[in-house]
Design a protein around this motif. Structure first.
Motif, PDB file in Angstrom:
ATOM      1  N   UNK A  65      76.344  51.080  18.846  1.00  0.00           N
ATOM      2  CA  UNK A  65      76.804  52.266  19.566  1.00  0.00           C
ATOM      3  C   UNK A  65      77.765  52.995  18.641  1.00  0.00           C
ATOM      4  N   UNK A  66      77.379  54.178  18.237  1.00  0.00           N
ATOM      5  CA  UNK A  66      78.202  54.961  17.312  1.00  0.00           C
ATOM      6  C   UNK A  66      78.653  56.233  18.006  1.00  0.00           C
ATOM      7  N   UNK A  67      79.955  56.446  18.079  1.00  0.00           N
ATOM      8  CA  UNK A  67      80.494  57.680  18.643  1.00  0.00           C
ATOM      9  C   UNK A  67      80.527  58.717  17.528  1.00  0.00           C
ATOM     10  N   UNK A  68      79.720  59.755  17.688  1.00  0.00           N
ATOM     11  CA  UNK A  68      79.670  60.844  16.720  1.00  0.00           C
ATOM     12  C   UNK A  68      80.535  61.994  17.224  1.00  0.00           C
ATOM     13  N   UNK A  69      81.446  62.446  16.384  1.00  0.00           N
ATOM     14  CA  UNK A  69      82.370  63.524  16.745  1.00  0.00           C
ATOM     15  C   UNK A  69      82.051  64.781  15.963  1.00  0.00           C
ATOM     16  N   UNK A  70      82.097  65.900  16.663  1.00  0.00           N
ATOM     17  CA  UNK A  70      81.787  67.183  16.019  1.00  0.00           C
ATOM     18  C   UNK A  70      82.871  67.530  15.007  1.00  0.00           C
ATOM     19  N   UNK A  71      82.441  67.848  13.789  1.00  0.00           N
ATOM     20  CA  UNK A  71      83.392  68.229  12.743  1.00  0.00           C
ATOM     21  C   UNK A  71      83.976  69.589  13.108  1.00  0.00           C
ATOM     22  N   UNK A  72      85.324  69.702  13.182  1.00  0.00           N
ATOM     23  CA  UNK A  72      85.961  70.921  13.699  1.00  0.00           C
ATOM     24  C   UNK A  72      85.543  72.216  13.020  1.00  0.00           C
ATOM     25  N   UNK A  73      85.433  72.193  11.681  1.00  0.00           N
ATOM     26  CA  UNK A  73      85.164  73.447  10.976  1.00  0.00           C
ATOM     27  C   UNK A  73      83.793  73.488  10.312  1.00  0.00           C
ATOM     28  N   UNK A  74      83.016  72.437  10.511  1.00  0.00           N
ATOM     29  CA  UNK A  74      81.698  72.393   9.874  1.00  0.00           C
ATOM     30  C   UNK A  74      80.596  72.681  10.866  1.00  0.00           C
ATOM     31  N   UNK A  75      79.786  73.657  10.608  1.00  0.00           N
ATOM     32  CA  UNK A  75      78.721  74.050  11.520  1.00  0.00           C
ATOM     33  C   UNK A  75      77.646  72.967  11.589  1.00  0.00           C
ATOM     34  N   UNK A  76      77.528  72.369  12.773  1.00  0.00           N
ATOM     35  CA  UNK A  76      76.458  71.406  12.999  1.00  0.00           C
ATOM     36  C   UNK A  76      76.674  70.021  12.415  1.00  0.00           C
ATOM     37  N   UNK A  77      77.842  69.752  11.815  1.00  0.00           N
ATOM     38  CA  UNK A  77      78.091  68.449  11.216  1.00  0.00           C
ATOM     39  C   UNK A  77      78.779  67.532  12.222  1.00  0.00           C
ATOM     40  N   UNK A  78      78.247  66.307  12.340  1.00  0.00           N
ATOM     41  CA  UNK A  78      78.833  65.292  13.210  1.00  0.00           C
ATOM     42  C   UNK A  78      79.208  64.074  12.370  1.00  0.00           C
ATOM     43  N   UNK A  79      80.361  63.482  12.690  1.00  0.00           N
ATOM     44  CA  UNK A  79      80.848  62.339  11.926  1.00  0.00           C
ATOM     45  C   UNK A  79      80.999  61.111  12.825  1.00  0.00           C
ATOM     46  N   UNK A  80      80.671  59.955  12.282  1.00  0.00           N
ATOM     47  CA  UNK A  80      80.874  58.703  13.008  1.00  0.00           C
ATOM     48  C   UNK A  80      82.371  58.429  13.093  1.00  0.00           C
ATOM     49  N   UNK A  81      82.904  58.359  14.313  1.00  0.00           N
ATOM     50  CA  UNK A  81      84.343  58.135  14.487  1.00  0.00           C
ATOM     51  C   UNK A  81      84.653  56.743  15.015  1.00  0.00           C
ATOM     52  N   UNK A  82      83.684  56.106  15.668  1.00  0.00           N
ATOM     53  CA  UNK A  82      83.845  54.728  16.139  1.00  0.00           C
ATOM     54  C   UNK A  82      82.491  54.033  16.074  1.00  0.00           C
ATOM     55  N   UNK A  83      82.530  52.731  15.787  1.00  0.00           N
ATOM     56  CA  UNK A  83      81.299  51.949  15.678  1.00  0.00           C
ATOM     57  C   UNK A  83      81.477  50.639  16.441  1.00  0.00           C
ATOM     58  N   UNK A  84      80.522  50.350  17.305  1.00  0.00           N
ATOM     59  CA  UNK A  84      80.523  49.091  18.048  1.00  0.00           C
ATOM     60  C   UNK A  84      79.182  48.405  17.806  1.00  0.00           C
ATOM     61  N   UNK A  85      79.209  47.107  17.539  1.00  0.00           N
ATOM     62  CA  UNK A  85      77.982  46.397  17.194  1.00  0.00           C
ATOM     63  C   UNK A  85      77.889  45.079  17.953  1.00  0.00           C
ATOM     64  N   UNK A  86      76.714  44.809  18.496  1.00  0.00           N
ATOM     65  CA  UNK A  86      76.403  43.502  19.073  1.00  0.00           C
ATOM     66  C   UNK A  86      75.375  42.838  18.163  1.00  0.00           C
ATOM     67  N   UNK A  87      75.724  41.713  17.579  1.00  0.00           N
ATOM     68  CA  UNK A  87      74.791  41.017  16.703  1.00  0.00           C
ATOM     69  C   UNK A  87      73.924  40.053  17.519  1.00  0.00           C
ATOM     70  N   UNK A  88      72.749  39.764  17.013  1.00  0.00           N
ATOM     71  CA  UNK A  88      71.829  38.897  17.734  1.00  0.00           C
ATOM     72  C   UNK A  88      71.463  39.465  19.082  1.00  0.00           C
ATOM     73  N   UNK A  89      71.323  40.786  19.152  1.00  0.00           N
ATOM     74  CA  UNK A  89      71.136  41.479  20.430  1.00  0.00           C
ATOM     75  C   UNK A  89      69.770  41.163  21.050  1.00  0.00           C
ATOM     76  N   UNK A  90      69.795  40.566  22.225  1.00  0.00           N
ATOM     77  CA  UNK A  90      68.556  40.185  22.899  1.00  0.00           C
ATOM     78  C   UNK A  90      67.725  41.402  23.275  1.00  0.00           C
ATOM     79  N   UNK A  91      68.398  42.497  23.639  1.00  0.00           N
ATOM     80  CA  UNK A  91      67.695  43.702  24.068  1.00  0.00           C
ATOM     81  C   UNK A  91      66.877  44.344  22.931  1.00  0.00           C
ATOM     82  N   UNK A  92      67.144  43.944  21.706  1.00  0.00           N
ATOM     83  CA  UNK A  92      66.452  44.515  20.552  1.00  0.00           C
ATOM     84  C   UNK A  92      65.312  43.657  20.035  1.00  0.00           C
ATOM     85  N   UNK A  93      65.099  42.501  20.657  1.00  0.00           N
ATOM     86  CA  UNK A  93      64.087  41.566  20.148  1.00  0.00           C
ATOM     87  C   UNK A  93      62.775  41.678  20.903  1.00  0.00           C
TER      88      UNK A  93
END
Length: 223
Positions: free
Chosen positions: A195-223
């Motif tokens: 789960x990556x929270x993408x934040x709109x870059x204040x002065x960049x047109x259309x650019x989004x930056x990853x501001x937070x990253x959450x990861x579940x390893x061995x995720x059953x929902x992905x298998x």
């Protein structure tokens, strides 16, 4: 040598106390917060499923070089949502992943792509990941597949959560000095849910930056 004690596993372990959080662990708190974007002003709307196929990756979106060696394949097997902001955020979430592995193969956290597509905790996450590969003496090789992506927007319109699965079963560390590829048998640890929270870059047109990253390893929902 066991690949899971090399780049991927070590990098995830190193960030666990700092940034990586198991998502959907099954406790009451995780269920309660299931529909919130962590670190953003998020309501309780359910994620929207993507509906349109993605096009080929650009090597220089936003004027930033994201090219990777031919033996490093990041596949994004997902479709874009109709909402233009969510679609742009999804594109840049993919670019964030490309930027990390460009940093890995270039052996630097200072590549322009890393700072272009991440900020705050997202930038910290990227640097920790890259540095673990560098310290281990590894580069990357193989195919890393990303799939089952969903998006949802914060009410303020400035943040979008991009969630997806990743399969690293055919993505390996490679010793820089010897060229030896480090492989093991397939494992449930090959599957991660991001789960990556993408934040709109204040002065960049259309650019989004990853501001937070959450990861579940061995995720059953992905298998």
């Amino acid at each position: 040598m066991n690949r899971r004690t090399t780049p991927v596993a070590i990098a995830l372990t190193a960030t666990a106390a700092l940034l990586l959080t198991g998502c959907g662990s099954g406790g009451d708190d995780s269920a309660k917060d299931e529909n919130k974007i962590a670190g953003a002003d998020q309501g309780t709307a359910k994620p929207k499923k993507s509906t349109k196929p993605t096009g080929p990756a650009e090597e220089k979106p936003d004027g930033v070089d994201l090219s990777l060696p031919k033996d490093v394949q990041l596949v994004f097997d997902w479709t874009k949502p109709n909402d233009k902001d969510e679609a742009a955020a999804m594109d840049d979430a993919a670019n964030f992943m490309r930027a990390i592995y460009r940093g890995v193969v270039k052996r630097t956290t200072k590549d322009a792509a890393v700072t272009a597509y991440s900020t705050g905790d997202g930038l910290h996450y990227a640097k920790v990941q890259i540095n673990e590969w560098i310290k281990g003496g590894w580069t990357a090789t193989g195919t890393r597949r990303h799939y089952q992506a969903t998006t949802r927007s914060a009410p303020n319109g400035n943040s979008v959560e991009v969630a997806f699965c990743a399969d690293t079963g055919k993505f390996y560390g490679k010793e820089v000095k010897t060229g030896k590829v480090l492989k093991t048998k397939p494992s449930r640890k090959d599957f991660g849910y991001y789960k990556i929270v993408m934040s709109k870059f204040p002065t960049g047109k259309g650019l989004w930056q990853a501001s937070k990253v959450f990861v579940e390893t061995g995720a059953e929902k992905c298998q």
